[in-house]
Enzyme design. Structure first.
Site, short mmCIF file in Angstrom:
data_model
loop_
_atom_site.label_atom_id
_atom_site.label_comp_id
_atom_site.label_asym_id
_atom_site.label_seq_id
_atom_site.Cartn_x
_atom_site.Cartn_y
_atom_site.Cartn_z
N GLU A 113 0.89 -1.06 -0.14
CA GLU A 113 0.21 -0.14 -0.05
C GLU A 113 0.88 1.38 0.06
OE1 GLU A 113 -2.04 -0.17 3.96
OE2 GLU A 113 -1.39 -2.36 3.91
N LYS A 115 2.21 4.77 1.46
CA LYS A 115 2.37 5.24 2.98
C LYS A 115 1.76 6.69 2.89
CE LYS A 115 5.14 5.41 6.84
NZ LYS A 115 4.83 6.75 7.29
N TYR A 225 -5.91 1.05 7.25
CA TYR A 225 -4.83 0.12 6.77
C TYR A 225 -4.52 -0.97 7.63
CZ TYR A 225 -1.90 3.00 9.99
OH TYR A 225 -1.49 3.71 11.19
N LYS A 314 10.85 4.01 2.36
CA LYS A 314 10.47 5.44 2.22
C LYS A 314 11.08 5.99 0.81
CE LYS A 314 9.07 7.62 5.41
NZ LYS A 314 9.62 7.82 6.68
N CYS A 408 22.69 47.82 -6.98
CA CYS A 408 23.05 46.68 -7.85
C CYS A 408 24.28 46.15 -7.58
CB CYS A 408 23.00 46.83 -9.44
SG CYS A 408 23.12 45.41 -10.18
N CYS A 411 26.37 46.08 -11.10
CA CYS A 411 26.93 47.38 -11.81
C CYS A 411 26.66 48.66 -10.88
CB CYS A 411 25.88 47.66 -13.06
SG CYS A 411 24.40 47.93 -12.54
N CYS A 426 17.05 46.42 -10.63
CA CYS A 426 18.56 47.19 -10.92
C CYS A 426 17.89 48.03 -12.15
CB CYS A 426 19.46 46.36 -11.27
SG CYS A 426 20.72 47.16 -12.44
N CYS A 432 24.23 46.89 -17.26
CA CYS A 432 24.39 45.98 -16.08
C CYS A 432 24.88 44.53 -16.76
CB CYS A 432 23.21 45.89 -15.24
SG CYS A 432 23.55 44.56 -14.22
N1 5U1 Z 1 -0.37 2.16 4.42
C1 5U1 Z 1 -0.06 1.92 5.87
N2 5U1 Z 1 0.59 2.84 6.48
N3 5U1 Z 1 0.73 2.40 7.86
C2 5U1 Z 1 1.39 2.95 8.79
N4 5U1 Z 1 0.15 0.73 6.56
C3 5U1 Z 1 0.51 0.95 7.77
N5 5U1 Z 1 0.70 0.36 8.80
C4 5U1 Z 1 1.19 0.90 9.87
C5 5U1 Z 1 1.49 2.25 9.90
C6 5U1 Z 1 1.94 2.86 11.20
O1 5U1 Z 1 1.50 -0.01 11.06
C7 5U1 Z 1 1.42 -1.32 10.85
C8 5U1 Z 1 2.20 -1.89 11.87
C9 5U1 Z 1 -0.10 -1.63 10.99
#
Ligand code: 5U1
Length: 675
Positions: A113, A115, A225, A314, A408, A411, A426, A432
């Site tokens: 997924e 982040k 998530y 990341k 300036c 110049c 200027c 210049c």
């Molecule tokens: N997409 C996603 N973001 N996120 C952040 N999944 C996800 N899972 C996380 C976190 C802090 O923690 C898991 C350990 C559930």
């Protein structure tokens, strides 16, 4: 029908419409119909207050502001994620999992997924009704933000469908989409308030409001998530399936969720999401990979506060802190004296940044940035690096605020700021050297006269040695003179003289653009050329006549007449045309609105191998099209060369016609354009 039943039916209808709108992105009724049903429910409830329940759609914003947030201890700790920064980190993560599981499987299945860059929250549902919302806090104890989360439309107050556990904790990210962030900041600035630094800060600030009405006025969304507490029922045994279950129960699910096999699958997902990143309507700072099988997750367990079965890969950071070594002033082509922060080099957004423009003195004052300050630098996508804010607690004692120069730096002419302008200039004009250098760089640039091999450094050297004063001087340069310059041999000198000579044959729009008239960009130069058809007519045109051109407003018209009223500009133009022999084919006068592609928006993407981007764009402009940088519902056609990615995908999603380069060339030829 009893009042109770009417109320129940209205609530069910509204919840269904809400779900279709926010979760499925597929509105089932027009907004006006939703509003009507909502008003009906509100009326019935206000006549029968004993029937109001907290899960009613009318109860998103209610109650008085709080005096403080109370604390909530999470029943299960909210874990954080370990980070990976490159393919090697990802391979190690995968290797650790295989070793620990002692599995014969060579490929683990991962759920992937994006982040989201927002605020992690926990939502507790009992018997399908939202009873509590909390921030992550330190992972063990967070703050009770129930009243605030209730105001967010993508958070269901009551779960839909069936089969959800009696007690269910849903975790996810609350974030502010980019568009909402822009609007919020524009509104804040218009009201003289401070703008938010980025969408994440805006989301955090909006959630941390004691008055839920303020939160309700902010464009927040939530994407789920994972689940936490599950009691009195079960959830699926694969992570991806749980998320799809959550979608059925009413939560917004990120459409980029995918299950892949092994570390190769993860790396390819990372690449794909990286290429989509700038087109996404929300900020992301990486992608998350989770072992998909919950039984395997359980076997793997966690270390300190992070699970062994998940990792965040990341993106290179888009914001970093660095030191302002000095604030200097640069003089541009039009004399604008621009403050620039000279920085301790810092790696941000995938490149090393050592300078950042501060735009003008209003911006310097807004940021209150000084030499010696630590600042946050942001570089997102291809956007130029920006100083976002000063880290005031790190400011040394002896800093002084920045003042605009009176003269300036190049110049020594006076620097002036007109009343209605943000920039100071200027007054030296072409006296210049800085303005001369910039004017020459602009003249030689790709979209102007496109002189191959005449780079910025060379122009600076030629001006410093007084071998070059204006564009006409370029055509006087001799091979012998150039060959003597540093890092220039006879061959490259000859090539350069050739390239300069080739540039004599040009197009009128390019020539007008190359002159560097203030506010006359490529599109305006083209519009002028099409409207007047020859240079003499443009030079003679009055402000009123110029205002008839589609792209020209009063300020631009003034800049144009002022440019052609200055003797030294007329001298340079005459020398270019009559002495050097710069020329172009006569073009027919055209009414732009009658052109084939007038009012149409095209997008170019990928590598155009046969004609190059610049020519392709010019041909489209000559047919009256607008050439945009991104694909949206307003795009009429996308020309895609090899390597096209996100834009082509988006065009397919939106059903927008596309062409490859060969089809595009055939199309241009049909319009009588020679390629
Ligand atoms: N997409 C996603 N973001 N996120 C952040 N999944 C996800 N899972 C996380 C976190 C802090 O923690 C898991 C350990 C559930």
């Amino acid at each position: 029908m009893s009042i109770e039943l009417q109320i129940q039916q209205l609530r069910e209808q509204l919840n269904r419409h809400n779900y279709n709108y926010y979760v499925l992105d597929d509105p089932s009724v027009p907004d006006a119909e939703y509003d009507r049903l909502f008003q009906q429910l509100k009326l019935l409830e206000s006549d029968n207050p004993t029937l109001i329940t907290p899960d009613s759609p009318t109860q998103r914003v209610g109650g008085k502001p709080l005096s403080s947030f109370s604390q909530i201890t999470h029943e299960l700790p909210m874990l954080s994620l370990d980070n990976a920064f490159n393919a090697e980190d990802m391979s190690e993560f995968n290797r650790r999992i295989i070793d620990r599981l002692k599995t014969n499987e060579s490929e683990i299945e991962y759920a992937c997924e994006p982040k989201l860059d927002g605020i992690a929250v926990s939502l507790l549902y009992e018997d399908g009704v939202l009873v509590r919302g909390a921030t992550r806090g330190d992972g063990s104890v967070g703050e009770d933000i129930t009243l605030n989360v209730r105001t967010i439309s993508t958070i269901p107050l009551k779960l839909s469908d069936k089969g959800y556990p009696k007690r269910l904790e849903v975790r996810g990210e609350i974030y502010m989409p980019k568009a909402g962030f822009e609007t919020l900041n524009k509104r804040a600035l218009a009201q003289g308030e401070k703008a938010f630094v980025n969408p994440r800060n805006a989301a955090a600030g909006s959630l941390r409001q004691l008055d839920p009405k303020v939160t309700a006025s902010r464009p927040l969304e939530m994407c789920s998530y994972s689940v936490g507490v599950v009691e009195g029922g079960t959830v699926a045994d694969k992570h991806g399936d749980i998320l799809r279950q959550l979608k059925r129960w009413g939560f917004k699910l990120n459409p980029l969720l995918e299950e892949v096999s092994g570390v190769e699958g993860c790396l390819s997902y990372y690449e794909r999401v990286t290429s989509l990143r700038d087109t996404l309507p929300y900020e992301i700072d990486g992608v998350v990979f989770k072992v998909n099988d919950l039984a395997l997750q359980k076997q793997l367990g966690f270390v300190s506060r992070a699970p062994r079965w998940a990792i965040a890969h990341k993106f290179p950071a888009q914001e970093e802190i660095t030191l302002v070594k000095a604030i200097e002033f640069q003089v541009g082509r039009t004399g604008a004296v621009t403050p620039v922060a000279r920085l301790e080099p810092v790696f941000v957004g995938g490149v090393t940044v050592s300078n950042a423009t501060l735009h003008n003195m209003d911006e310097v004052a807004r940021l209150d940035v000084r030499a010696g300050d630590s600042v946050i630098i942001r570089r997102a996508g291809d956007v130029i690096p920006q100083v976002v804010s000063v880290v005031l607690e790190r400011r040394p004692k002896d800093t002084v605020s920045v003042e605009m120069l009176s003269h300036c730096p190049v110049c020594d002419s006076k620097v002036e700021r007109l009343e209605d302008e943000a920039v100071s200039r200027c007054t030296g004009g072409l006296y210049c050297a800085a303005q001369r250098k910039e004017a020459l760089k602009h003249y030689a640039s790709r979209k102007a006269m496109d002189i191959d091999g005449l780079g910025d450094k060379l122009i600076e050297m030629l001006v410093d040695l007084d071998l070059l004063r204006d564009p006409a001087g370029l055509y006087q340069l001799k091979v012998e003179q150039l060959a003597k310059l540093e890092r220039m041999g006879p061959k490259s000198a000859e090539n350069l003289v050739n390239a300069i000579s080739i540039s004599k044959k040009t197009l009128l729009p390019r020539f007008i653009y190359a002159l560097g008239i203030r506010e006359v960009g490529e599109a305006t130069a083209r519009a002028l050329a099409m409207h007047f058809a020859d240079l003499e007519s443009i030079m003679k045109a009055t402000e009123e006549e110029l205002l008839e051109v589609s792209d020209v407003g009063p300020i631009v018209a003034k800049h144009i007449t002022s440019f052609f009223s200055q003797a030294h500009n007329l001298d340079v133009i005459s020398a270019l045309i009559h002495d050097a022999g710069v020329h172009w084919e006569r073009i027919e006068q055209t009414d732009v609105t009658e052109l084939l592609l007038a009012g149409k928006t095209w997008v170019l993407t990928g590598k155009l191998e046969l004609m190059g981007r610049s020519d392709a764009k010019n041909h489209l402009l000559s047919l009256g099209a607008k050439v945009a940088g991104s694909v949206s519902a307003k795009t009429d056609c996308v020309v895609a060369g090899p390597g096209a990615g996100a834009k082509l995908k988006k065009a397919a999603e939106l059903n927008i016609p596309t062409m490859d380069e060969n089809q595009f060339i055939a199309f241009l030829q049909e319009q009588g354009i020679e390629i």
